[in-house]
Write an enzyme that holds these catalytic residues in place. Structure first.
Site, mmCIF file in Angstrom:
data_model
loop_
_atom_site.group_PDB
_atom_site.id
_atom_site.type_symbol
_atom_site.label_atom_id
_atom_site.label_comp_id
_atom_site.label_asym_id
_atom_site.label_seq_id
_atom_site.Cartn_x
_atom_site.Cartn_y
_atom_site.Cartn_z
ATOM 1 N N CYS A 38 -0.130 0.317 7.859
ATOM 2 C CA CYS A 38 -0.499 0.832 6.532
ATOM 3 C C CYS A 38 -1.733 1.721 6.623
ATOM 4 C CB CYS A 38 -0.783 -0.324 5.582
ATOM 5 S SG CYS A 38 0.720 -1.124 5.090
ATOM 6 N N GLU A 92 0.839 -1.201 0.000
ATOM 7 C CA GLU A 92 0.000 0.000 0.000
ATOM 8 C C GLU A 92 0.876 1.254 0.000
ATOM 9 O OE1 GLU A 92 -0.071 -2.616 1.934
ATOM 10 O OE2 GLU A 92 -1.973 -2.915 2.958
ATOM 11 N N LEU A 104 21.724 -29.047 10.276
ATOM 12 C CA LEU A 104 20.657 -28.951 9.268
ATOM 13 C C LEU A 104 19.705 -30.135 9.405
ATOM 14 C CD1 LEU A 104 22.216 -28.079 5.789
ATOM 15 C CD2 LEU A 104 20.304 -26.929 6.928
ATOM 16 N N THR A 105 20.285 -31.322 9.526
ATOM 17 C CA THR A 105 19.480 -32.527 9.640
ATOM 18 C C THR A 105 18.594 -32.482 10.881
ATOM 19 O OG1 THR A 105 21.113 -33.773 8.415
ATOM 20 C CG2 THR A 105 19.649 -35.055 9.815
ATOM 21 N N ARG A 150 27.711 -7.869 3.758
ATOM 22 C CA ARG A 150 28.413 -6.936 2.868
ATOM 23 C C ARG A 150 27.481 -6.531 1.730
ATOM 24 N NH1 ARG A 150 32.525 -10.834 3.356
ATOM 25 N NH2 ARG A 150 32.200 -11.718 1.300
ATOM 26 N N CYS A 197 -2.727 -3.613 7.037
ATOM 27 C CA CYS A 197 -2.414 -3.858 8.448
ATOM 28 C C CYS A 197 -2.686 -2.598 9.266
ATOM 29 C CB CYS A 197 -0.965 -4.306 8.614
ATOM 30 S SG CYS A 197 0.245 -3.026 8.251
ATOM 31 N N PRO A 232 25.829 -30.233 7.735
ATOM 32 C CA PRO A 232 24.805 -31.283 7.616
ATOM 33 C C PRO A 232 24.232 -31.768 8.953
ATOM 34 C CG PRO A 232 26.969 -32.051 6.859
ATOM 35 C CD PRO A 232 27.087 -30.595 7.065
HETATM 36 N N1 LIG Z 1 28.074 -25.669 2.128
HETATM 37 C C1 LIG Z 1 27.428 -25.079 3.112
HETATM 38 O O1 LIG Z 1 26.401 -24.417 2.902
HETATM 39 C C2 LIG Z 1 27.955 -25.223 4.512
HETATM 40 C C3 LIG Z 1 27.414 -24.439 5.541
HETATM 41 C C4 LIG Z 1 27.898 -24.615 6.827
HETATM 42 C C5 LIG Z 1 28.889 -25.557 7.054
HETATM 43 N N2 LIG Z 1 29.395 -26.279 6.034
HETATM 44 C C6 LIG Z 1 30.436 -27.302 6.265
HETATM 45 O O2 LIG Z 1 29.931 -28.253 7.164
HETATM 46 C C7 LIG Z 1 31.017 -28.817 7.896
HETATM 47 C C8 LIG Z 1 30.609 -28.905 9.350
HETATM 48 O O3 LIG Z 1 29.498 -29.737 9.395
HETATM 49 P P1 LIG Z 1 28.755 -30.134 10.716
HETATM 50 O O4 LIG Z 1 27.517 -30.799 10.283
HETATM 51 O O5 LIG Z 1 29.681 -30.871 11.587
HETATM 52 O O6 LIG Z 1 28.511 -28.688 11.383
HETATM 53 P P2 LIG Z 1 27.239 -27.972 12.002
HETATM 54 O O7 LIG Z 1 26.023 -28.748 11.679
HETATM 55 O O8 LIG Z 1 27.258 -26.562 11.612
HETATM 56 O O9 LIG Z 1 27.531 -28.062 13.551
HETATM 57 C C9 LIG Z 1 27.331 -29.270 14.218
HETATM 58 C C10 LIG Z 1 27.519 -29.059 15.692
HETATM 59 O O10 LIG Z 1 26.490 -28.243 16.227
HETATM 60 C C11 LIG Z 1 26.413 -28.512 17.619
HETATM 61 N N3 LIG Z 1 25.038 -28.514 18.064
HETATM 62 C C12 LIG Z 1 24.521 -27.760 19.051
HETATM 63 N N4 LIG Z 1 23.237 -28.047 19.235
HETATM 64 C C13 LIG Z 1 22.921 -29.014 18.368
HETATM 65 C C14 LIG Z 1 21.740 -29.749 18.111
HETATM 66 N N5 LIG Z 1 20.615 -29.526 18.787
HETATM 67 N N6 LIG Z 1 21.767 -30.692 17.158
HETATM 68 C C15 LIG Z 1 22.890 -30.940 16.458
HETATM 69 N N7 LIG Z 1 24.054 -30.268 16.654
HETATM 70 C C16 LIG Z 1 24.066 -29.318 17.615
HETATM 71 C C17 LIG Z 1 27.025 -29.890 17.825
HETATM 72 O O11 LIG Z 1 28.159 -29.776 18.643
HETATM 73 P P3 LIG Z 1 27.988 -29.618 20.233
HETATM 74 O O12 LIG Z 1 26.838 -30.464 20.668
HETATM 75 O O13 LIG Z 1 29.289 -30.040 20.747
HETATM 76 O O14 LIG Z 1 27.721 -28.175 20.441
HETATM 77 C C18 LIG Z 1 27.438 -30.340 16.442
HETATM 78 O O15 LIG Z 1 28.667 -31.025 16.424
HETATM 79 C C19 LIG Z 1 32.211 -27.928 7.651
HETATM 80 O O16 LIG Z 1 33.103 -28.607 6.817
HETATM 81 C C20 LIG Z 1 31.657 -26.733 6.935
HETATM 82 O O17 LIG Z 1 32.547 -26.241 5.977
HETATM 83 C C21 LIG Z 1 28.949 -26.125 4.766
#
Ligand SMILES: NC(=O)c1ccc[n+]([C@@H]2O[C@H](COP(=O)([O-])OP(=O)(O)OC[C@H]3O[C@@H](n4cnc5c(N)ncnc54)[C@H](OP(=O)(O)O)[C@@H]3O)[C@@H](O)[C@H]2O)c1
Length: 383
Positions: free
Chosen positions: A96, A60, A325-326, A226, A87, A322
């Site tokens: 708005c 709006e 993320l998982t 940035r 809103c 991973p």
């Molecule tokens: N390509 C991409 O977009 C991208 C992005 C980010 C990272 N990476 C790569 O990913 C790699 C690291 O992977 P990763 O999977 O080990 O790292 P991550 O997922 O970023 O971190 C994992 C850590 O988070 C902590 N954590 C805290 N709370 C958690 C929870 N509730 N559930 C799960 N973990 C928890 C855990 O350690 P604690 O429990 O000890 O705290 C765990 O070891 C690196 O090589 C990096 O370069 C790639």
């Protein structure tokens, strides 16, 4: 006031066109609804406006601004047509309804009522009470077609137990790994520079970036904003680090460079984690918060979500590896994904590829930027 010389059929067409175009910005504005608006004068649309990105001006306001820029005086504006009820409360921007009242326009036509039970009808009532003519064209821009993600955001269960809108962004190789193969070369990213620019824009449009401590240990990242992102209001940087392994001499603690923005640095650990590390990190300028543990002995994600909400965080960018993320995907805490697939095969660590068979995606968009494929989608859950 001029009489509006548009049939209901024409109004409906205008609303449908606005809704279609607004929808193109769905991933930029979520969790807000995608909204479009137009100003009518002399039976013609003289200006249109859209909510372009989360945190930015609403449709709006944009339409009224664009109408003013035409030079056609506001006294000759017949109506403001808007796909969704305006809103009436302050969020990231002022209401708005204030902008509409200030513009002097006397008639407002909407295609859909606000589905949020807390606000439904309030904007229209406020305009009516101020003496404006308000019209509703039923079913012209139904919110369940235009912005179904918004219905999920204002779902009663989510209102009762709020958590931030979470966008998981990752860059992967063609085979789904998040770390490139070692032979790719020092300093080489999976995705290209154009993708990185987009990520900086996205970082500037969230309240917080969340990552896991392993990413901090492996990549020594800074999570700054940035240009072309907006470094003026950088998001909080939040590290999930159950046992306080975050180093005190990493790049996260460096001052941002010229023209860059870096938000406050928070580490979320298990309550009672290593007292000496706690003190060392706080001395280095990190804000450390203890939360409950999960069954797997990590910081509990439900508590992380609640903590973020209490900090005023509404839109989060998850930039993790991973593992984390998982966990987020399994917990159902991911609302939206943006995945960059670079022109590299293989790589290190687990592949995210199996998730593409499991995630229930909605309104998926596939596009390209630089040499990378980009997948954007809302996530309804995982099977
Ligand atoms: N390509 C991409 O977009 C991208 C992005 C980010 C990272 N990476 C790569 O990913 C790699 C690291 O992977 P990763 O999977 O080990 O790292 P991550 O997922 O970023 O971190 C994992 C850590 O988070 C902590 N954590 C805290 N709370 C958690 C929870 N509730 N559930 C799960 N973990 C928890 C855990 O350690 P604690 O429990 O000890 O705290 C765990 O070891 C690196 O090589 C990096 O370069 C790639």
């Amino acid at each position: 006031m001029a009489t509006l010389s548009l049939s209901e059929q024409s109004l409906r067409e205008i609303l449908v066109d606005l809704a279609k175009e607004a929808q193109l910005r769905r991933f930029e504005v979520a969790p807000n609804p995608a909204v479009g608006a137009a100003v009518i004068s002399g039976g013609q649309v003289i200006a249109r406006g859209f909510h372009e990105f989360w945190g930015g001006p609403h449709a709006e306001v944009e339409a009224l601004r664009n109408a003013a820029a035409t030079g056609i005086p506001a006294s000759a504006w017949d109506a403001l047509v808007v796909t969704l009820e305006p809103c009436s409360t302050t969020g990231k921007t002022p209401p708005c309804t204030d902008a509409i009242l200030a513009s002097g326009i006397r008639r407002v036509i909407v295609g859909s009522l606000d589905p949020d039970p807390r606000h439904r009808g309030a904007g229209l009532r406020q305009l009516q009470e101020a003496g404006l003519e308000v019209e509703f064209v039923p079913r012209a821009s139904e919110i369940d077609r235009v912005a179904p993600h918004f219905l999920r955001w204002v779902d009663i269960d989510r209102i009762r137990r709020p958590r931030p809108w979470t966008i998981a962004k990752w860059a992967q190789t063609r085979t789904g790994q998040l770390s490139p193969p070692p032979n790719v070369g020092e300093g080489r990213w999976i995705s290209g520079p154009e993708s990185l620019k987009e990520v900086h824009v996205l970082r500037g449009r969230v309240d917080a970036i969340v990552t896991g401590v392993t990413t901090v240990l492996y990549d020594n990242p800074r999570f700054t904003v940035r240009p072309p992102g907006n470094p003026a209001k950088p998001p909080l940087r939040v590290i999930l680090d159950s046992y306080l392994r975050t180093p005190t001499d990493g790049r996260l603690l460096e001052a941002p460079g010229e023209g860059e923005g870096a938000g406050a640095l928070h580490v979320l650990c298990q309550a009672g984690a290593n007292a000496a590390r706690h003190v060392a990190l706080e001395r280095a300028g990190v804000k450390v918060t203890g939360l409950r543990s999960s069954e797997e002995d990590h910081v509990a994600l439900r508590d992380v979500q609640e903590w973020l909400w209490t900090q005023g965080v509404r839109r989060v960018l998850l930039e993790a590896g991973p593992q984390l993320l998982t966990r987020y995907l399994e917990a159902g805490f991911v609302d939206q994904i943006r995945v960059y697939t670079g022109p590299v095969s293989g790589g290190e660590g687990p592949s995210m590829a199996p998730w593409f068979g499991k995630l229930r995606m909605a309104e998926r968009l596939d596009r390209e930027v630089g040499g990378d494929a980009v997948l954007e989608s809302f996530v309804l859950g995982a099977s």
